[in-house]
Design an enzyme around this catalytic site. Structure first.
Site, PDB file in Angstrom:
ATOM      1  N   GLY A 133     -12.875  -4.210   0.003  1.00 44.60           N
ATOM      2  CA  GLY A 133     -14.280  -3.800   0.020  1.00 44.60           C
ATOM      3  C   GLY A 133     -14.658  -2.838  -1.087  1.00 44.60           C
ATOM      4  O   GLY A 133     -15.728  -2.972  -1.694  1.00 44.60           O
ATOM      5  N   ARG A 172       0.828  -1.210   0.000  1.00 46.94           N
ATOM      6  CA  ARG A 172       0.000   0.000   0.000  1.00 46.94           C
ATOM      7  C   ARG A 172       0.862   1.259   0.000  1.00 46.94           C
ATOM      8  O   ARG A 172       0.514   2.249  -0.649  1.00 46.94           O
ATOM      9  CB  ARG A 172      -0.927   0.002   1.219  1.00 46.94           C
ATOM     10  CG  ARG A 172      -2.071  -0.957   1.009  1.00 46.94           C
ATOM     11  CD  ARG A 172      -3.023  -0.984   2.167  1.00 46.94           C
ATOM     12  NE  ARG A 172      -4.285  -1.561   1.708  1.00 46.94           N
ATOM     13  CZ  ARG A 172      -5.218  -2.062   2.506  1.00 46.94           C
ATOM     14  NH1 ARG A 172      -5.051  -2.048   3.817  1.00 46.94           N
ATOM     15  NH2 ARG A 172      -6.322  -2.557   2.002  1.00 46.94           N
ATOM     16  N   LYS A 198     -18.891 -18.323  -0.514  1.00 49.05           N
ATOM     17  CA  LYS A 198     -20.337 -18.260  -0.345  1.00 49.05           C
ATOM     18  C   LYS A 198     -21.057 -17.342  -1.329  1.00 49.05           C
ATOM     19  O   LYS A 198     -20.568 -16.270  -1.664  1.00 49.05           O
ATOM     20  CB  LYS A 198     -20.660 -17.766   1.062  1.00 49.05           C
ATOM     21  CG  LYS A 198     -20.339 -18.782   2.134  1.00 49.05           C
ATOM     22  CD  LYS A 198     -20.775 -18.257   3.484  1.00 49.05           C
ATOM     23  CE  LYS A 198     -20.608 -19.308   4.563  1.00 49.05           C
ATOM     24  NZ  LYS A 198     -20.971 -18.766   5.869  1.00 49.05           N
ATOM     25  N   GLY A 237      -9.419  -9.884  -1.430  1.00 48.16           N
ATOM     26  CA  GLY A 237      -8.316 -10.283  -0.550  1.00 48.16           C
ATOM     27  C   GLY A 237      -7.743 -11.641  -0.904  1.00 48.16           C
ATOM     28  O   GLY A 237      -6.540 -11.796  -1.145  1.00 48.16           O
TER      29      GLY A 237
HETATM   30  P1  ADP Z   1     -12.088 -12.834  -2.003  1.00 52.51           P
HETATM   31  O1  ADP Z   1     -11.459 -12.571  -0.662  1.00 52.51           O
HETATM   32  O2  ADP Z   1     -11.067 -12.781  -3.110  1.00 52.51           O
HETATM   33  O3  ADP Z   1     -13.290 -11.951  -2.271  1.00 52.51           O
HETATM   34  P2  ADP Z   1     -13.651 -15.030  -0.974  1.00 52.51           P
HETATM   35  O4  ADP Z   1     -13.346 -14.581   0.418  1.00 52.51           O
HETATM   36  O5  ADP Z   1     -15.041 -14.893  -1.449  1.00 52.51           O
HETATM   37  O6  ADP Z   1     -12.635 -14.358  -2.008  1.00 52.51           O
HETATM   38  O7  ADP Z   1     -13.353 -16.579  -1.126  1.00 52.51           O
HETATM   39  C1  ADP Z   1     -12.135 -17.158  -0.774  1.00 52.51           C
HETATM   40  C2  ADP Z   1     -12.328 -18.433   0.001  1.00 52.51           C
HETATM   41  O8  ADP Z   1     -13.168 -19.350  -0.668  1.00 52.51           O
HETATM   42  C3  ADP Z   1     -11.022 -19.136   0.225  1.00 52.51           C
HETATM   43  O9  ADP Z   1     -10.746 -19.150   1.606  1.00 52.51           O
HETATM   44  C4  ADP Z   1     -11.254 -20.536  -0.322  1.00 52.51           C
HETATM   45  O10 ADP Z   1     -10.678 -21.546   0.480  1.00 52.51           O
HETATM   46  C5  ADP Z   1     -12.750 -20.636  -0.297  1.00 52.51           C
HETATM   47  N1  ADP Z   1     -13.224 -21.678  -1.227  1.00 52.51           N
HETATM   48  C6  ADP Z   1     -13.126 -21.695  -2.555  1.00 52.51           C
HETATM   49  N2  ADP Z   1     -13.646 -22.808  -3.075  1.00 52.51           N
HETATM   50  C7  ADP Z   1     -14.092 -23.560  -2.026  1.00 52.51           C
HETATM   51  C8  ADP Z   1     -14.727 -24.829  -1.911  1.00 52.51           C
HETATM   52  N3  ADP Z   1     -15.022 -25.566  -2.980  1.00 52.51           N
HETATM   53  N4  ADP Z   1     -15.040 -25.256  -0.668  1.00 52.51           N
HETATM   54  C9  ADP Z   1     -14.764 -24.493   0.401  1.00 52.51           C
HETATM   55  N5  ADP Z   1     -14.158 -23.297   0.350  1.00 52.51           N
HETATM   56  C10 ADP Z   1     -13.824 -22.825  -0.846  1.00 52.51           C
END
Ligand code: ADP
Ligand code: MG
Length: 397
Positions: free
Chosen positions: A378, A37, A198, A355
């Site tokens: 965010g 950053r 999710k 992230g």
């Molecule tokens: P970002 O931070 O880039 O927005 P997210 O926080 O939405 O991404 O998602 C990242 C998480 O999703 C990771 O911790 C990863 O382990 C989890 N993940 C991805 N695919 C699966 C899966 N099939 N089952 C469980 N967790 C998953």
């Protein structure tokens, strides 16, 4: 021509320039552990100083919630910041009032001053006009270089822009130009990859994307929710079974908008969520009842790569699998490398953020090979959701 006022439009010489930065760097034992950053904002500080402005740095650090919390003082980053900038930086123990005013009065053209954590005052997060005026009293111009804080309408991210001539800094400008290429006015076909854990955390994002992109790849844990909504048995996989109708609504909305959806056709399943757990690849309609999908399978990766090949622009948020634990990083790494290669070959504009997504791209060794990787968290997600960011809106021409 930029749609935003930038440093090109500002007369900086001799001016007191209030420069809002994101200096919320991770620290451990008094040391900055990741200076990304800071690196990103150095060009703006240097340009202001070089053009004879007085750079007065404003930033928040952590969440002191309107009180003075000594452990959250910005004093602790002065030495790291000044070492990286290659010039001394003065520190003011308050961002408003007599302390700030005295520190600013002592400045000469080209000097750099860091003021204390803006969030030590409640007026910052309240966007209190009186507090914004107190900040503005020490400046002639306002420059915002903190895209990652631009989704919040705070005094130092939004309020100030109404009180002083305001401009985007170079990091903000780069981010806005990259995002414009991604979703604003993209070369088509435009594809998006959305993964992660999710659906519930990304409902607005999915709903916005299906109206904008030509092709949407859904992977990661959230793909299970979409598959289950269509009658696929997903065993013990992470799945939000209560969101079935929501998922079907999103698919219907996509169909109406002419957005093609790419869902996994196979998966890598295991019985435990841990590194090197025994695993097997199965077709998506053959997920064992006692197993969970932790990554998309090789046939799905082929489909993802084909979508990348078809696209002129790619926007990516969310890993395709549980990339933190081997070997369930395979699909994410393969698709990331493919997108990076297409980008390097000049065939693709690729914009990614989030992230875990940034961590996944770095894990794949391609963090520098995308057209743009946003570290904004965010703010990046709200942009993908199609929301107007208050700190950005006020910089529009
Ligand atoms: P970002 O931070 O880039 O927005 P997210 O926080 O939405 O991404 O998602 C990242 C998480 O999703 C990771 O911790 C990863 O382990 C989890 N993940 C991805 N695919 C699966 C899966 N099939 N089952 C469980 N967790 C998953
Ligand atoms: Mg995350």
């Amino acid at each position: 021509m930029s749609k935003f006022r930038t440093l090109d439009d500002a007369r900086l010489a001799g001016k007191r320039v209030l420069l809002r930065l994101d200096l919320n760097v991770p620290m451990e034992g008094g040391k900055v552990t990741d200076a990304t950053r800071i690196e990103r904002v150095l060009p703006t500080i240097r340009e202001i100083a070089k053009k004879g402005g007085k750079a007065i740095l404003l930033a928040h650090f952590d969440r002191p919630k309107g009180k003075v919390v000594p452990e959250m003082s910005l004093a602790q980053i002065v030495s790291a910041l000044s070492a990286m900038l290659g010039k001394p930086i003065a520190f003011g123990t308050d961002c408003v009032g007599p302390m700030a005013q005295a520190a600013v009065s002592a400045m000469k053209a080209g000097d750099v001053l860091l003021l204390e954590n803006t969030r030590f005052h409640k007026g910052e997060e309240d966007n209190d006009p009186a507090f914004a005026r107190a900040l503005a009293a020490n400046g002639d111009l306002y420059v915002n270089d903190a895209f990652s804080a631009a989704h919040r309408a705070h005094a130092s991210t939004e309020g100030l822009a109404h009180l002083l001539p305001s401009f985007a800094g170079r990091a903000m400008q780069a981010e806005l130009e990259a995002l414009e290429k991604g979703l604003g006015d993209p070369a088509r076909p435009l594809a998006a990859i959305v993964g992660g854990a999710k659906v519930s955390t990304k409902l607005d994002l999915l709903a916005n994307l299906v109206t904008k992109v030509d092709l949407l790849v859904i992977g990661g844990g959230m793909a299970n929710t979409f598959l289950a909504a269509q009658g696929v048995k997903v065993g013990k996989s992470l799945c939000e079974h209560d969101l079935g109708s929501t998922a079907r609504d999103i698919l219907a909305k996509a169909k109406k908008a002419g957005c093609r959806i790419v869902l996994p056709v196979d998966g890598v399943v295991a019985r435990e969520f841990k590194a090197n757990a025994a695993n097997e690849t199965v077709a998506i309609d053959a997920i064992p009842a006692d197993a969970m999908v932790l990554d998309v399978g090789p046939k799905s990766v082929k489909a993802v790569n084909a979508a990348i090949d078809e696209a002129k622009t790619l926007v990516w948020n969310g890993p395709l699998g549980a990339f933190e634990i081997a070997p369930f990083d395979k699909a994410t790494v393969a698709a990331a490398r493919h997108a990076a290669a297409r980008t390097k070959a000049g065939k693709l504009v690729s914009v990614a953020g989030g992230g875990d997504t940034v961590a996944a791209l770095n894990h794949a060794g391609v963090g520098d090979d995308f057209t743009y990787v946003s570290t904004a968290g965010g703010a990046f997600l709200e942009w993908m959701e199609g929301k107007a960011l208050p700190g950005v809106a006020v910089l529009r021409k």
